[in-house]
Motif scaffolding. Structure first.
Motif, PDB file in Angstrom:
ATOM      1  N   GLN A  97       1.634   7.426  -3.220  1.00 29.70           N
ATOM      2  CA  GLN A  97       0.401   7.476  -2.358  1.00 29.70           C
ATOM      3  C   GLN A  97       0.045   6.294  -1.621  1.00 29.70           C
ATOM      4  O   GLN A  97      -0.893   6.405  -0.581  1.00 29.70           O
ATOM      5  CB  GLN A  97      -0.922   8.197  -2.961  1.00 29.70           C
ATOM      6  N   LYS A  98       0.898   5.363  -1.956  1.00 29.44           N
ATOM      7  CA  LYS A  98       0.602   3.977  -1.032  1.00 29.44           C
ATOM      8  C   LYS A  98       0.932   3.974   0.369  1.00 29.44           C
ATOM      9  O   LYS A  98       1.646   4.485   0.950  1.00 29.44           O
ATOM     10  CB  LYS A  98       1.463   2.931  -1.653  1.00 29.44           C
ATOM     11  N   SER A  99       0.089   3.272   1.061  1.00 27.30           N
ATOM     12  CA  SER A  99       0.457   3.148   2.501  1.00 27.30           C
ATOM     13  C   SER A  99       1.543   2.068   2.742  1.00 27.30           C
ATOM     14  O   SER A  99       1.721   1.167   1.492  1.00 27.30           O
ATOM     15  CB  SER A  99      -0.888   2.532   3.358  1.00 27.30           C
ATOM     16  N   GLN A 100       2.217   1.941   3.931  1.00 24.98           N
ATOM     17  CA  GLN A 100       3.202   0.975   3.979  1.00 24.98           C
ATOM     18  C   GLN A 100       2.762  -0.624   3.806  1.00 24.98           C
ATOM     19  O   GLN A 100       3.334  -1.457   3.232  1.00 24.98           O
ATOM     20  CB  GLN A 100       3.812   0.859   5.311  1.00 24.98           C
ATOM     21  N   THR A 101       1.334  -1.059   4.055  1.00 19.32           N
ATOM     22  CA  THR A 101       0.960  -2.124   3.959  1.00 19.32           C
ATOM     23  C   THR A 101       0.524  -2.495   2.612  1.00 19.32           C
ATOM     24  O   THR A 101       0.591  -3.708   2.031  1.00 19.32           O
ATOM     25  CB  THR A 101      -0.312  -2.430   4.729  1.00 19.32           C
TER      26      THR A 101
END
Length: 131
Positions: A97-101
């Protein structure tokens, strides 16, 4: 659920099976620790090595770590003049569920030269976390 790519690279001191496996394991463990993922989260892993590393398949290191149900793919890179010697690169695809950043890419043992922008980004994240 998203699929995110985690990149990393390292170098080996010599073209021996033991050295290739050791440095690849170190990179895999670092990538897992920095990104806090479980083996079950891994979609697949792509490994590549420069032509001067042919004593072992880097993917063997994942098997030795017990990552037995993960699809793995080994490739040999093209021999580009001036490229980094004895280099192993990894691309891990994970469900998360992590964002790319939020993804932390890791470059070890001189491979930082490949992606100075990502190394700086990772260092900045670590500095802000320690404050």
């Amino acid at each position: 659920m998203l699929v995110r790519g985690i990149r990393g690279a390292t170098t080996a001191e010599s073209n021996t099976k033991e050295e290739i496996i050791k440095k690849t394991k170190e990179l895999l463990i670092t990538l897992q620790k920095e990104n806090n993922f479980k083996i079950e989260d891994i979609v697949s892993i792509f490994f590549s090595a420069t032509p001067d590393l042919n004593a072992a398949f880097p993917a063997q290191s994942a098997r030795e770590l017990g990552w037995n149900r993960v699809p793995l793919f080994d490739m040999q890179e093209i021999d580009v003049p001036g490229s980094l010697s004895r280099c192993i690169r990894i691309l891990i695809q994970i469900n998360c569920q992590k964002s790319q950043t939020e993804i932390k890419h890791c470059y070890l043992r001189g491979a930082e030269i490949l992606r100075k922008d990502l190394v700086k980004e990772t260092l900045n994240l670590k500095e802000s976390e320690s404050k």
